[in-house]
Design an enzyme around this catalytic site. Structure first.
Site, PDB file in Angstrom:
ATOM      1  N   LYS A  43      37.686  34.187  41.840  1.00 38.55           N
ATOM      2  CA  LYS A  43      37.394  32.785  41.555  1.00 38.55           C
ATOM      3  C   LYS A  43      36.030  32.676  40.879  1.00 38.55           C
ATOM      4  O   LYS A  43      35.013  33.014  41.468  1.00 38.55           O
ATOM      5  CB  LYS A  43      37.374  31.962  42.844  1.00 38.55           C
ATOM      6  CG  LYS A  43      37.400  30.466  42.551  1.00 38.55           C
ATOM      7  CD  LYS A  43      37.113  29.616  43.773  1.00 38.55           C
ATOM      8  CE  LYS A  43      35.653  29.358  43.974  1.00 38.55           C
ATOM      9  NZ  LYS A  43      34.993  28.636  42.871  1.00 38.55           N
ATOM     10  N   GLU A  46      25.380  39.276  46.855  1.00 38.89           N
ATOM     11  CA  GLU A  46      24.216  39.260  45.960  1.00 38.89           C
ATOM     12  C   GLU A  46      23.741  37.815  45.924  1.00 38.89           C
ATOM     13  O   GLU A  46      24.408  36.953  45.355  1.00 38.89           O
ATOM     14  CB  GLU A  46      24.627  39.784  44.584  1.00 38.89           C
ATOM     15  CG  GLU A  46      23.465  40.368  43.808  1.00 38.89           C
ATOM     16  CD  GLU A  46      22.663  39.304  43.089  1.00 38.89           C
ATOM     17  OE1 GLU A  46      21.611  38.906  43.644  1.00 38.89           O
ATOM     18  OE2 GLU A  46      23.079  38.861  42.031  1.00 38.89           O
ATOM     19  N   CYS A  60      18.938  34.942  38.857  1.00 40.26           N
ATOM     20  CA  CYS A  60      18.381  35.291  40.164  1.00 40.26           C
ATOM     21  C   CYS A  60      17.242  36.294  40.036  1.00 40.26           C
ATOM     22  O   CYS A  60      16.507  36.516  40.987  1.00 40.26           O
ATOM     23  CB  CYS A  60      19.482  35.826  41.078  1.00 40.26           C
ATOM     24  SG  CYS A  60      20.419  37.154  40.322  1.00 40.26           S
ATOM     25  N   GLU A  82      14.008  29.002  46.699  1.00 39.54           N
ATOM     26  CA  GLU A  82      14.540  29.274  45.362  1.00 39.54           C
ATOM     27  C   GLU A  82      14.794  27.957  44.627  1.00 39.54           C
ATOM     28  O   GLU A  82      15.548  27.116  45.101  1.00 39.54           O
ATOM     29  CB  GLU A  82      15.846  30.069  45.473  1.00 39.54           C
ATOM     30  CG  GLU A  82      16.333  30.520  44.111  1.00 39.54           C
ATOM     31  CD  GLU A  82      17.621  31.349  44.164  1.00 39.54           C
ATOM     32  OE1 GLU A  82      18.537  30.972  44.924  1.00 39.54           O
ATOM     33  OE2 GLU A  82      17.689  32.351  43.443  1.00 39.54           O
TER      34      GLU A  82
HETATM   35  O1  TXE Z   1      26.107  28.174  44.405  1.00 34.65           O
HETATM   36  P1  TXE Z   1      27.251  28.538  45.408  1.00 34.65           P
HETATM   37  P2  TXE Z   1      25.690  26.736  43.891  1.00 34.65           P
HETATM   38  C1  TXE Z   1      21.502  29.696  44.068  1.00 34.65           C
HETATM   39  C2  TXE Z   1      20.579  28.709  43.391  1.00 34.65           C
HETATM   40  C3  TXE Z   1      21.377  27.467  43.394  1.00 34.65           C
HETATM   41  C4  TXE Z   1      22.051  27.576  44.730  1.00 34.65           C
HETATM   42  C5  TXE Z   1      23.307  26.777  44.872  1.00 34.65           C
HETATM   43  O2  TXE Z   1      19.420  28.529  44.173  1.00 34.65           O
HETATM   44  O3  TXE Z   1      20.588  26.318  43.301  1.00 34.65           O
HETATM   45  O4  TXE Z   1      22.379  28.936  44.845  1.00 34.65           O
HETATM   46  O5  TXE Z   1      24.143  26.966  43.738  1.00 34.65           O
HETATM   47  C6  TXE Z   1      31.660  29.607  45.664  1.00 34.65           C
HETATM   48  N1  TXE Z   1      33.487  30.068  50.419  1.00 34.65           N
HETATM   49  N2  TXE Z   1      22.278  30.491  43.143  1.00 34.65           N
HETATM   50  O6  TXE Z   1      25.890  25.665  44.895  1.00 34.65           O
HETATM   51  O7  TXE Z   1      27.763  27.329  46.085  1.00 34.65           O
HETATM   52  C7  TXE Z   1      31.496  28.643  44.517  1.00 34.65           C
HETATM   53  O8  TXE Z   1      32.697  27.976  44.257  1.00 34.65           O
HETATM   54  C8  TXE Z   1      33.697  30.818  49.333  1.00 34.65           C
HETATM   55  C9  TXE Z   1      21.861  31.844  42.996  1.00 34.65           C
HETATM   56  O9  TXE Z   1      26.341  26.527  42.611  1.00 34.65           O
HETATM   57  O10 TXE Z   1      26.761  29.659  46.229  1.00 34.65           O
HETATM   58  C10 TXE Z   1      31.045  29.585  43.407  1.00 34.65           C
HETATM   59  O11 TXE Z   1      32.184  30.249  42.842  1.00 34.65           O
HETATM   60  N3  TXE Z   1      33.147  30.582  48.146  1.00 34.65           N
HETATM   61  C11 TXE Z   1      22.896  32.664  42.345  1.00 34.65           C
HETATM   62  C12 TXE Z   1      30.174  30.589  44.148  1.00 34.65           C
HETATM   63  O12 TXE Z   1      30.558  30.480  45.511  1.00 34.65           O
HETATM   64  C13 TXE Z   1      32.316  29.532  48.045  1.00 34.65           C
HETATM   65  C14 TXE Z   1      23.660  32.059  41.263  1.00 34.65           C
HETATM   66  C15 TXE Z   1      28.673  30.327  44.042  1.00 34.65           C
HETATM   67  O13 TXE Z   1      28.411  29.000  44.422  1.00 34.65           O
HETATM   68  C16 TXE Z   1      32.043  28.702  49.159  1.00 34.65           C
HETATM   69  C17 TXE Z   1      24.035  30.691  41.541  1.00 34.65           C
HETATM   70  C18 TXE Z   1      32.667  29.010  50.380  1.00 34.65           C
HETATM   71  N4  TXE Z   1      32.475  28.290  51.487  1.00 34.65           N
HETATM   72  C19 TXE Z   1      23.308  29.960  42.437  1.00 34.65           C
HETATM   73  N5  TXE Z   1      31.180  27.745  48.746  1.00 34.65           N
HETATM   74  C20 TXE Z   1      22.517  34.092  42.068  1.00 34.65           C
HETATM   75  N6  TXE Z   1      22.254  34.850  43.124  1.00 34.65           N
HETATM   76  O14 TXE Z   1      22.509  34.537  40.935  1.00 34.65           O
HETATM   77  C21 TXE Z   1      30.919  27.957  47.443  1.00 34.65           C
HETATM   78  N7  TXE Z   1      31.620  29.033  47.006  1.00 34.65           N
END
Ligand code: TXE
Length: 484
Positions: free
Chosen positions: A174, A249, A283, A384
């Protein structure tokens, strides 16, 4: 309106529930496509397709798997322009960046793991004198789940699915619901490359719904996730009692440590990039800049001067350095940290304001922002932000800066600028981070281990580390009779 469909068992299909989400173009603020809002029924269909494909795929020769993966790599390259345009439209990143970094890297991921699998071997341990031979089997796990974020959409999606299928697994994957377009387009490429049906199933939808259904599926054996630390915690809580293999990650709050003895001009140019590339939404960006006191004032002036020249603009415009932030809620979050910095006594040296780009007034544009602070424990330096915002502060000694660099819950990457080899060794060894770059940034050899310490995650991706993650290790111990 264009529809982003699921790709299950080698065919595009609508979500079973018939529900759709809005897909925004961040550079215009307008909805331009509808995304399949899949739920657990779609995940079940994807799982079934993957489970049916597993016996044949896991027994497909290494040469054949490699051949198909290299074909996917070539087709991504062939479709560079189309994919780069889709990535830029979906994410807001400059088209030039999508063309030079995101899409080439997506192709490189398939090429790298398509080649790496031909070199992946296991060990044998002969128990000499005991007439016993051990050998290690590294067998594919079965059906695995890959969940990726929005900041480097196809780049990180392929970074997960490529090693998973190279190792003989089948996948339910996904992409982020914020940036689903390039993963959607990958479906056509997989079909053209001849990837057997069901080997890679791509399902779209919200994290707590579709993502959660992947993580909570009792038969999905492993989860490879990149995203926010809070989501990672939640995933770990769901998956741990089911004893799934987990690779997480997560976020970072990376120090960029600048000593006075560094190559100043090179450092300055790279620091602009490590601060604001992809609107600071990587990140690995160095969001906490620590500068040795002797060059602090000079750095401050020069850095502000350089950053002022970065053009915030429409992503498709070739002169744009900084495009749009990925979404409105994300831009609001980033802005709230700038307000917080002001309340906490930080000084905004440059930026801090939204930008109205002519013709694209509803887009999510924000100035690159530099905040001077005096205390590493303030929230702006501890949490972050994940946007075009960096803090700068000075330090007096090596030990002081190492303490500050480590005094944060994250531990993903660090950058050190110095011309002194002894200091390079001392500092690199003491930094609590999975990756240390010295006199460079985001310099990636795909064979190297990639991942973070502390709240930045669990496990390592890259090279054979990824292939090990996506395989189950089994020792076979054979006792033989030495004489007939
Ligand atoms: O990320 P999410 P978000 C950090 C950055 C950002 C914060 C939130 O600080 O502001 O995270 O971003 C899926 N079960 N990073 O809300 O929610 C979601 O659909 C399974 C750092 O956009 O973590 C997406 O495919 N999956 C980062 C993926 O998780 C779930 C890059 C990431 O979304 C889920 C992005 C659940 N319960 C944001 N909830 C990096 N490390 O590079 C969400 N998802």
């Amino acid at each position: 309106m264009e529809k982003i469909l699921n790709y299950i068992n080698g065919s595009y299909c609508a979500p079973l529930c018939g529900e759709w989400l809005d897909n925004y173009n961040p550079s215009t603020g307008k909805v331009y496509a509808k995304i399949a809002a899949s739920n657990s029924e779609d995940i079940e269909a994807a799982y079934q397709a993957a489970a049916n494909a597993f016996p044949a795929w896991s027994n497909t020769t290494i040469d054949e798997r490699s051949r198909i993966m290299l074909k996917v790599a070539s087709l991504i390259e062939k479709n560079l322009d189309k994919l780069a345009e889709a990535e830029s439209e979906d994410n807001g990143k400059p088209l030039s960046l999508a063309k030079s970094v995101d899409i080439p890297r997506a192709s490189a991921n398939f090429r790298f793991f398509g080649n790496a699998i031909t070199q992946f071997a296991s060990e044998a341990h002969e128990s000499v004198g005991l007439d016993t031979m051990n050998f290690t089997l590294r067998q594919p796990l079965g059906v695995v789940g890959c969940i990726s974020p929005w900041n480097l959409p196809l780049y990180l999606f392929t970074w997960k699915v490529a090693p998973a299928i190279a190792a003989g697994n089948t996948v339910v994957a996904k992409p982020s619901e914020v940036t689903p377009k390039t993963a959607y387009l990958l479906g056509e490429i997989l079909t053209e490359a001849g990837l057997p049906k069901g080997v890679l199933n791509i399902v779209h939808g919200l994290g707590p719904e579709a993502g959660q259904a992947i993580v909570g599926h009792p038969k999905i054996k492993a989860i490879s996730f990149t995203g926010g630390t809070k989501t990672g915690e939640h995933i770990a809580r769901t998956a741990a009692p089911m004893f799934k293999k987990l690779s997480l990650e997560l976020g970072g709050k990376n120090p960029n440590i600048i000593f006075a003895d560094c190559d100043y001009d090179k450092m300055l140019a790279v620091t602009v990039r490590s601060s604001f590339a992809n609107q600071g939404q990587i990140c690995l960006c160095g969001s906490r800049i620590f500068v040795e006191a002797g060059i602090y004032e000079k750095f401050k002036t020069d850095f502000v001067e350089r950053v002022k020249k970065l053009k915030v603009g429409y992503p498709g415009d070739e002169t744009t350095s900084i495009g749009a932030l990925v979404s409105k809620p994300h831009m609001e979050k980033v802005r709230s940290y700038i307000d917080l910095a002001r309340q906490d006594g930080g000084t905004v040296l440059y930026g801090g304001e939204t930008v109205k780009v002519t013709g694209y007034e509803d887009g999510y544009y924000l100035q690159p922002t530099i905040i001077e602070i005096s205390d590493n424990s303030c929230r702006v330096n501890q949490e972050e932000i994940f946007g075009p915002v960096v803090s700068i502060m000075s330090f007096k000694s090596e030990s002081e800066v190492i303490t500050m660099a480590n005094d944060v819950k994250y531990g993903l990457s660090a950058t050190v600028w110095t011309g002194n080899i002894d200091r390079t060794m001392r500092v690199s060894k003491q930094l609590e981070s999975g990756i240390v770059w010295v006199n460079t940034w985001l310099n990636r050899d795909l064979r190297t281990p990639f991942g973070g310490m502390k709240d930045s995650g669990v496990g390592r991706e890259g090279g054979f580390e990824a292939l090990k993650f996506f395989t189950e290790t089994k020792n076979v111990c054979i006792k033989y009779a030495s004489e007939e």
